[in-house]
Every structure is written in structure tokens, then in C-alpha cells.
Design an enzyme around this catalytic site. Structure first.
Site, PDB file in Angstrom:
ATOM      1  N   PHE A  83      -8.183  10.517   9.541  1.00  0.00           N
ATOM      2  CA  PHE A  83      -7.587  10.253   8.223  1.00  0.00           C
ATOM      3  C   PHE A  83      -6.164   9.732   8.419  1.00  0.00           C
ATOM      4  O   PHE A  83      -5.353  10.325   9.132  1.00  0.00           O
ATOM      5  CB  PHE A  83      -7.564  11.535   7.401  1.00  0.00           C
ATOM      6  N   HIS A  85      -2.512   5.294   0.528  1.00  0.00           N
ATOM      7  CA  HIS A  85      -3.504   4.393   1.106  1.00  0.00           C
ATOM      8  C   HIS A  85      -4.360   5.197   2.087  1.00  0.00           C
ATOM      9  O   HIS A  85      -4.167   5.113   3.294  1.00  0.00           O
ATOM     10  CB  HIS A  85      -2.825   3.237   1.848  1.00  0.00           C
ATOM     11  N   HIS A  86      -5.293   6.005   1.573  1.00  0.00           N
ATOM     12  CA  HIS A  86      -6.068   6.826   2.507  1.00  0.00           C
ATOM     13  C   HIS A  86      -7.141   5.992   3.184  1.00  0.00           C
ATOM     14  O   HIS A  86      -7.947   5.316   2.546  1.00  0.00           O
ATOM     15  CB  HIS A  86      -6.656   8.070   1.833  1.00  0.00           C
ATOM     16  N   MET A  87      -7.145   6.071   4.518  1.00  0.00           N
ATOM     17  CA  MET A  87      -7.951   5.165   5.348  1.00  0.00           C
ATOM     18  C   MET A  87      -8.541   5.918   6.535  1.00  0.00           C
ATOM     19  O   MET A  87      -8.093   6.997   6.903  1.00  0.00           O
ATOM     20  CB  MET A  87      -7.059   4.022   5.871  1.00  0.00           C
ATOM     21  N   SER A 146     -11.699   1.356   2.620  1.00  0.00           N
ATOM     22  CA  SER A 146     -10.724   1.506   3.699  1.00  0.00           C
ATOM     23  C   SER A 146     -11.075   2.612   4.671  1.00  0.00           C
ATOM     24  O   SER A 146     -10.439   2.735   5.719  1.00  0.00           O
ATOM     25  CB  SER A 146      -9.334   1.770   3.108  1.00  0.00           C
TER      26      SER A 146
END
Length: 534
Positions: A312, A470-472, A503
């Protein structure tokens, strides 16, 4: 449990930009499409009320209802247990349109180096795709969004097509920053924005409300409802307030056969399809896979690698703000029109990850903030506004974080949502390498503010840094099933008909806002899916 209609060719879970683009592409190609979204539809006419809710000091009602006490608190519950607190309900919107309902709308392509990070810097991993592979899809994504931009960025990757719309002109404070940066030999340039600089595809040009994040009342800023509308016109069926509880697979464990979802009347339904697309974001996507465990997949669906939920990642923020002895005309627009990517691709030495500088147009309080938060009236209020408004400046930065295995999304079995499912638990931390990059960003920002003779009033560095929302990275892409969850076609290694769009598939993040890359990957995944259906 009932089947809620006929078997579809494609079932898309999530009506944000990723799911919307796939649904639109498949529906236009003549396939039957069902879209399931956990949240509601939001009436366009209600945006002015949401804008007022967002700007009023002390308002207790979040503009898009996330985590609202007495309403959606239990639905949106989560746990943040890592060294860094993660404010998930500030970072997302559940509903048709997804997080594009409250995003700022800046859309940049990743740099060529981002796709081969390990090869060039020794950090992270390489993507199984190149920039050249995604370049035509980036162009399609820009047309879908209606991106306003200019080819004046000497650090941007090569492009072969113009932007659909002309760039927004630089602001008054942009000119101040440009002069200071020129003295420091820092190159500035325009910012591509997913908002209309002129009318585009039936949507208004930007009217300058200045509340772009979290509400664009005019509809000039792109959000995924526009694409969902197009998908519905092409025949797609969209079911809102339909949170998917788990996915069912066949006896062999090779294919998903149904999405089981709940409706507000308390009933549970099954949606069967030939192809499934999971586009629920970097947190809810791994959560749903983990909730879908079975005897064949005891650790969660599509998780033979053990990496569902792992890596994460978000961008960290660095910034400095202050005041100067001249008018800066802030809040005339609510988005950035000038940036610098000069410090993005510099060779890494183990401490330098990518940095993207942002020159704000919304520093300091608005006149409304001053009026609504104080007690003065009449001439006293006017004096306060003249003193406090319009002389602020700020320089922000997004800082790349190289993904860390220990940062993850998992399930908190001690806490449940409104359907009795374990809520997502987020573990997030700041590593030493990214800390040094934040410190470097602050040093660059201090130089700029010093050149402007600014009186610095606040600094956000490593000790105060937080997420850019912006969780990716929680279902990373790769060619080896042992070290990734999905392949280059965004299809899971374990199940032949399950695609992940969004994402969460990013193997690394760069320092660019991710939504344009989300869109490009989703359009690529849609082409792969249609080839399988043909």
C-alpha cells in the site's frame, strides 16, 4: 438470495473513472454490462448545497457523506493501525463517480523512468509495461477527460498528439513564482488539468467557483459520472447502493461466476457474468478479494502470491506557506496552473525519490473564511479581510514513496461494517529514504520563498507530512505470479476472467497524480477484455 437479472457479458464493480471507462468501452462495443457501486448517485442539482457545506467553517456534514455520523459512519468504518495515520474517509468518495467527485483534477503522464525504476535507479521494481505501450492510451484518456494543457514542459515524456483543450493561463501569483524560479534556475511550466478551458462535449467551461476540491458546481471539471452517463446511453445498467459482499468462483477455482451484493432493502443478490472487472480503489479492491476467501483460496481470492493488500502506497506531501508585501490574488481559481518537474528524474542515490513541485493558487484564507470564522462586522470586517486576504503564497510538493512490503491493507476482524463484514485495516509508514526526499523538497521550497522575501508561516516536512490521497499498489502488476497479483493485461494470475482496474495495480507510483494513468491502464485493460469476449 436472488439473481438480479440476466447474466451479463461484463460485470464492473465500482463506478469511479476506472470502472466507468471499462463499462463505457464494453457497452459501446455492443456487450451487455452491469455496473455495481457501493454508494449512491448524487444529483447534479445538489452540488451548490454541497459546495456551501464544504466551505462553511465548522460544518459537521461532509460534502460527499463519507463517514457521516448517523448516516454512513458504519458503512465507511476502517482502522488505521500503522505508524502513520491514514485518513481514509477524507481520501475517497463512495458513489457513482467515485473520487473524481472531489479530486482536484490535475492529470500528468508518468515519466519514462517511472516504468523502469529499478533498472535506472536500483529502487523498487520495473513495470511489465513501458511508457511507449501506454502512450496511445494516455492520449485516449486525455480525450475522454477533456484535458486542457500545453506542450511547454521540457521534462515531460514525449507525446505525439496535442492536448484536446488549450491550457489555462498562468495566474498572477504564477508570474511571481516564475520570476523567483528563473533567478534560481528552476524551470516552471503549465499544468495539464481535467477541466474545460472552453466548452467540451456538452460540459461547461470553467466558471471559477474556486471550490474544485471538493465540489465543482459547474461540471467543468471532469468526473466519472459523465462517462457513466455515456455507458448507460450505450445500454449499460448501473445499480447504485449495491455493495458487493464477495465474489464466487467455479468449482475449479479458475473463473469468477458471480458477484454477491446487497441492496438497501436488506436483500442479497447474485450478478453472473462472463467477465468481471474489479475497480473499487486501492483499499476496497484488496478488501473484497480478502473477503472472498474460499477453500481453494483460504488467504483470499487471487492471492496465491500472498500479495493482495501488500505494498500500500501513497504520495507524501511537503509544503511551505507564507505572506509577502504585495497582492497575490489567491482563490481566483481553485487549482494549480504552474508546476516544476525539474526535480523529478534526477539520478537517485538511495535518498532521492521523485519530487513534483506545485505552485498554489489557493494559499491562505478566502474572504468567506475570514467573514464566517470571525465575529467582526462592517468596517472592522472589511479591514480584517484587507489585512488577511490575498497576500499569501505557498509551494507544495508530491513526493514519491517506493512501495514497502510491510505497508498494507488487510481485514480488521474486531470491527465490522453495516453488513457485518470486517472493515479494512490500513498499515502505512514513512521510510527513511522518502523522509530524506521530503527534506530535500523543503530545502528547494525554502529557497523559492526566500527569493520572494516571504515571511514563512508554516512548513510541512517529515514530522507533519501526510497523504496526498492517492492510494496505490495493493494488487501490483507483474509477469511472475509469485511476485504480483495481476499480469500486464490487468487480469489476475489466478482467475482467467477477473480484471483489476485502478491504481492498485501500480508496481511503483512516481510522483505524478495517478488518475490519468488509471484511465490509460483501464482503457488498455478494456481492449484486452474485449479481445477475450470477441
Amino acid at each position: 438470495m436472488t439473481d438480479r437479472g440476466p447474466r451479463a457479458d461484463v460485470c464492473v464493480i465500482g463506478a469511479g473513472p476506472a470502472g466507468a471507462l471499462v463499462a463505457h468501452r464494453a457497452a459501446k462495443a455492443g456487450y451487455s454490462v452491469v455496473v455495481l457501486d457501493a454508494g449512491p448517485r448524487f444529483d447534479f442539482e445538489g452540488r451548490s448545497e454541497r459546495e456551501e457545506r464544504a466551505i462553511r467553517p465548522g460544518s459537521s456534514k461532509p460534502p460527499w457523506n463519507m463517514g457521516e455520523e448517523g448516516g454512513h459512519g458504519k458503512r465507511d468504518a476502517y482502522t488505521s493501525s500503522g505508524p502513520k495515520e491514514y485518513p481514509l474517509n477524507t481520501a475517497r468518495v463512495k458513489g457513482v463517480g467515485g473520487s473524481t467527485l472531489h479530486w482536484q483534477g490535475m492529470v500528468m503522464r508518468l515519466h519514462e523512468r517511472d516504468f523502469r525504476l529499478h533498472s535506472e535507479t536500483g529502487m523498487g521494481v520495473d513495470w511489465p509495461l513501458s511508457y511507449a505501450d501506454l502512450r496511445p492510451y494516455y492520449a485516449r484518456a486525455e480525450r475522454a477527460f477533456g484535458v486542457a494543457g500545453a506542450s511547454d514542459n521540457p521534462f515531460a515524456p514525449p507525446r505525439t498528439t496535442p492536448f484536446p483543450l488549450p491550457a489555462f493561463p498562468p495566474s498572477h501569483s504564477d508570474a511571481m513564482f516564475a520570476e523567483a524560479c528563473e533567478s534560481l534556475e528552476i524551470t516552471t511550466h503549465s499544468v495539464p488539468n481535467a477541466r474545460n478551458s472552453e466548452s467540451y462535449r456538452g460540459r461547461s467551461e470553467c466558471l471559477g467557483y474556486g471550490t474544485c476540491k471538493p465540489v465543482c458546481p459547474s461540471g467543468a471539471k471532469y468526473d466519472a459520472t459523465a462517462t457513466i452517463d455515456g455507458a448507460e446511453k450505450a445500454g449499460a445498467v448501473v445499480i447504485d447502493r449495491a455493495p458487493v459482499q464477495h465474489l464466487e468462483h467455479d468449482d475449479a477455482g479458475d473463473r469468477v461466476v458471480a458477484a454477491v451484493y446487497a441492496t438497501p432493502d436488506g436483500k442479497t443478490h447474485r450478478q453472473e457474468a462472463s467477465e468481471f472487472v474489479l475497480a473499487a480503489g486501492g483499499v476496497e479492491t484488496p478488501r473484497l478479494l480478502l473477503l472472498s476467501k474460499s477453500p481453494q483460496y483460504p488467504d483470499g481470492l487471487a492471492n496465491s502470491s500472498g500479495l493482495v493488500g501488500r505494498y500500500f502506497t501513497d504520495h507524501f506531501f511537503a509544503g511551505i506557506g507564507g505572506v509577502v508585501d504585495e497582492r497575490t490574488r489567491q482563490h481566483h481559481v481553485g487549482f494549480n496552473t504552474t508546476e516544476s518537474h525539474q526535480f523529478y528524474d534526477q539520478p537517485a542515490d538511495g535518498s532521492r525519490t521523485a519530487i513534483k513541485l506545485e505552485f498554489w493558487n489557493y494559499a491562505g484564507p478566502t474572504p468567506a473564511d475570514i467573514a464566517l470564522s470571525g465575529s467582526s462586522l462592517g468596517d472592522d470586517l472589511l479591514d480584517n479581510i484587507r489585512e488577511e486576504y490575498g497576500n499569501h503564497l505557498a509551494v507544495g510538493a508530491l513526493v514519491e514513496q517506493v512501495p514497502q512490503y510491510e505497508n498494507r491493507v488487510t481485514l480488521d476482524d474486531s470491527k465490522t461494517d453495516d453488513h457485518g463484514n470486517p472493515v479494512p485495516e490500513i498499515v502505512w509508514s514513512l521510510d527513511d529514504r522518502t523522509r530524506r526526499s521530503i527534506e530535500r523538497a523543503n530545502r528547494i521550497q525554502h529557497r523559492i520563498m526566500d527569493e520572494l522575501d516571504a515571511n514563512v508561516r508554516w512548513v510541512i516536512g517529515p514530522e507533519k507530512t501526510g497523504a496526498a490521497f492517492h492510494h496505490m499498489g495493493t494488487t501490483r502488476m507483474g509477469t511472475d505470479p509469485k511476485s504480483s497479483v495481476v499480469g500486464p493485461d490487468m487480469r489476475t494470475h489466478d482467475l482467467d476472467n477477473l480484471t483489476v482496474a485502478g491504481s492498485s495495480v501500480f508496481p511503483t507510483t512516481g510522483a505524478m497524480n495517478p488518475t490519468l494513468t488509471i484511465a490509460a491502464l483501464s482503457l488498455s485493460a478494456a481492449d484486452e477484455l474485449l479481445d477475450r469476449l470477441a
